[in-house]
Design a protein around this motif. Sequence first.
Motif, PDB file in Angstrom:
ATOM      1  N   UNK A 106       0.872  -1.187   0.000  1.00 54.66           N
ATOM      2  CA  UNK A 106       0.000   0.000   0.000  1.00 54.66           C
ATOM      3  C   UNK A 106       0.905   1.231   0.000  1.00 54.66           C
ATOM      4  N   UNK A 107       1.471   1.501  -1.162  1.00 54.28           N
ATOM      5  CA  UNK A 107       2.565   2.470  -1.239  1.00 54.28           C
ATOM      6  C   UNK A 107       2.654   3.047  -2.647  1.00 54.28           C
ATOM      7  N   UNK A 108       3.002   4.305  -2.733  1.00 58.18           N
ATOM      8  CA  UNK A 108       3.360   4.929  -4.008  1.00 58.18           C
ATOM      9  C   UNK A 108       4.608   5.771  -3.752  1.00 58.18           C
ATOM     10  N   UNK A 109       5.496   5.820  -4.717  1.00 56.05           N
ATOM     11  CA  UNK A 109       6.749   6.553  -4.524  1.00 56.05           C
ATOM     12  C   UNK A 109       7.070   7.432  -5.717  1.00 56.05           C
ATOM     13  N   UNK A 110       7.967   8.367  -5.483  1.00 57.18           N
ATOM     14  CA  UNK A 110       8.433   9.233  -6.570  1.00 57.18           C
ATOM     15  C   UNK A 110       9.943   9.391  -6.368  1.00 57.18           C
ATOM     16  N   UNK A 111      10.719   8.904  -7.345  1.00 60.47           N
ATOM     17  CA  UNK A 111      12.181   8.896  -7.201  1.00 60.47           C
ATOM     18  C   UNK A 111      12.805  10.032  -8.011  1.00 60.47           C
ATOM     19  N   UNK A 112      13.729  10.748  -7.353  1.00 59.97           N
ATOM     20  CA  UNK A 112      14.415  11.873  -7.992  1.00 59.97           C
ATOM     21  C   UNK A 112      15.920  11.600  -7.930  1.00 59.97           C
ATOM     22  N   UNK A 113      16.601  11.785  -9.051  1.00 54.73           N
ATOM     23  CA  UNK A 113      18.073  11.726  -9.037  1.00 54.73           C
ATOM     24  C   UNK A 113      18.555  13.009  -9.697  1.00 54.73           C
ATOM     25  N   UNK A 114      19.011  13.961  -8.916  1.00 57.40           N
ATOM     26  CA  UNK A 114      19.415  15.259  -9.468  1.00 57.40           C
ATOM     27  C   UNK A 114      18.201  16.105  -9.771  1.00 57.40           C
ATOM     28  N   UNK A 115      18.139  16.629 -11.011  1.00 58.33           N
ATOM     29  CA  UNK A 115      17.036  17.529 -11.352  1.00 58.33           C
ATOM     30  C   UNK A 115      15.714  16.770 -11.510  1.00 58.33           C
ATOM     31  N   UNK A 116      14.635  17.378 -11.002  1.00 59.65           N
ATOM     32  CA  UNK A 116      13.324  16.730 -11.130  1.00 59.65           C
ATOM     33  C   UNK A 116      12.494  17.420 -12.215  1.00 59.65           C
ATOM     34  N   UNK A 117      13.138  18.291 -13.010  1.00 58.84           N
ATOM     35  CA  UNK A 117      12.364  19.179 -13.890  1.00 58.84           C
ATOM     36  C   UNK A 117      11.544  18.439 -14.952  1.00 58.84           C
ATOM     37  N   UNK A 118      12.103  17.373 -15.545  1.00 56.26           N
ATOM     38  CA  UNK A 118      11.358  16.715 -16.629  1.00 56.26           C
ATOM     39  C   UNK A 118      10.035  16.130 -16.132  1.00 56.26           C
ATOM     40  N   UNK A 119      10.109  15.386 -15.034  1.00 58.11           N
ATOM     41  CA  UNK A 119       8.867  14.798 -14.502  1.00 58.11           C
ATOM     42  C   UNK A 119       7.941  15.881 -13.936  1.00 58.11           C
ATOM     43  N   UNK A 120       8.524  16.898 -13.279  1.00 60.12           N
ATOM     44  CA  UNK A 120       7.683  17.932 -12.663  1.00 60.12           C
ATOM     45  C   UNK A 120       6.915  18.705 -13.733  1.00 60.12           C
TER      46      UNK A 120
END
Length: 345
Positions: free
Chosen positions: A133-147
Amino acid sequence: MIMSTLSEAYQDHPLHPHHVIPLDFDSVRALPDTHVWPPASHALESDDRLSIPTVDLTDPDAGKLVGQACEAWGAFQVTNHAIPLDLLREVESEARRLFSLPTEQKLKALRSPGGATGYGLARISPFFNKYMWHEGFTIMGSSIDHARDLWPNDYQRFCDAMEDYQKRMKELAITLMHLILKSLDISEEERTRVVSAGGASTALQLNSYPFCPDPNRAMGLAPHTDTSLLTILHQSTVNGLQIFKDGVGWVLVSPTNGSLVVNVGDLLHVLSNAQFPNVLHRVVLKENQQRLSLAYFYCLPSDFHISPLAPLNPTRMPLFRSVSVRDYIGIKAKNLEKALSLIRF
Ligand SMILES: C=C1C[C@]23C[C@@]1(O)CC[C@H]2[C@@]12CCC[C@@](C)(C(=O)O1)[C@H]2[C@@H]3C(=O)O
Ligand SMILES: O=C(O)CCC(=O)C(=O)O
Ligand SMILES: [Fe+2]
């Protein structure tokens, strides 16, 4: 020297989309059978005698205390860590803004099957026959593309907060790594070689455990160890994190205002020649509200070769063969918690 990034190491181990795409949590009214787990074994309520140690980083004895905590628990909490409370609140609030988006919007930033960053289930998902029962969001360095995919006209606030947080976490991770390696009597030259390599290979994971209709039968995050050297964790005010201590069992790690949890990961376990346990931990859902956490992983680049650092305590015999981080990630992607035994002599 060009350091190979951590995300490259995951490309060779793509996941089936079933193990990437989270449930549409907004639309479920009852816990689906696919998410029902056997009852989680009971955890002890932590008290002063039975909880991970807390170390004040401004204490002149902080180095010794951190070393003792790593050896006894593989985890500790830090206070006076110099991360502003406002920044912790801001990043938590941006994480909340992300996970509050409608599912179809979040799926615009879905992690690709061979990718390392974006929205999705935990990487350990394929090792269990039920979903977490989990959701995650992984960032490595800049998050601009996904954001940008999530908020085409309003992504800057999110990116700025995540960038600032990663910068401050990196500074804290470097301080902690030096203290920890010093407690093992590792020379300054060797410490610098390891710690500066780590700076090129970090990840920030935003975790959400959504409101659950039947929390006692669900699992937030199944028992696992982190692959990192160390992980620095901020948890929101909701309980749920438990760590496993040999001879004791599961121990609750209650959130305390402003302090951060530090976990020893697999890579530091190897460097310490197993002197520091890589702490097994899980997240259970007991409370009827959403829980958030921010996990910052300080790792090593995929071409770095890990093996116990000299001097070797207490046995003076290396317990692990040398292996690249890339190969270790590959072994773990296939074997999960058995991975360390496969690189042990
Ligand atoms: C650097 C990383 C550690 C992690 C895999 C990742 O690439 C980013 C996500 C991390 C995470 C968070 C939840 C638990 C965990 C085991 C998982 O499935 O994804 C860790 C990974 C890890 O430590 O191996
Ligand atoms: O949510 C938590 O408290 C723990 C998260 C965690 O273990 C992880 O991200 O690896
Ligand atoms: Fe973890």
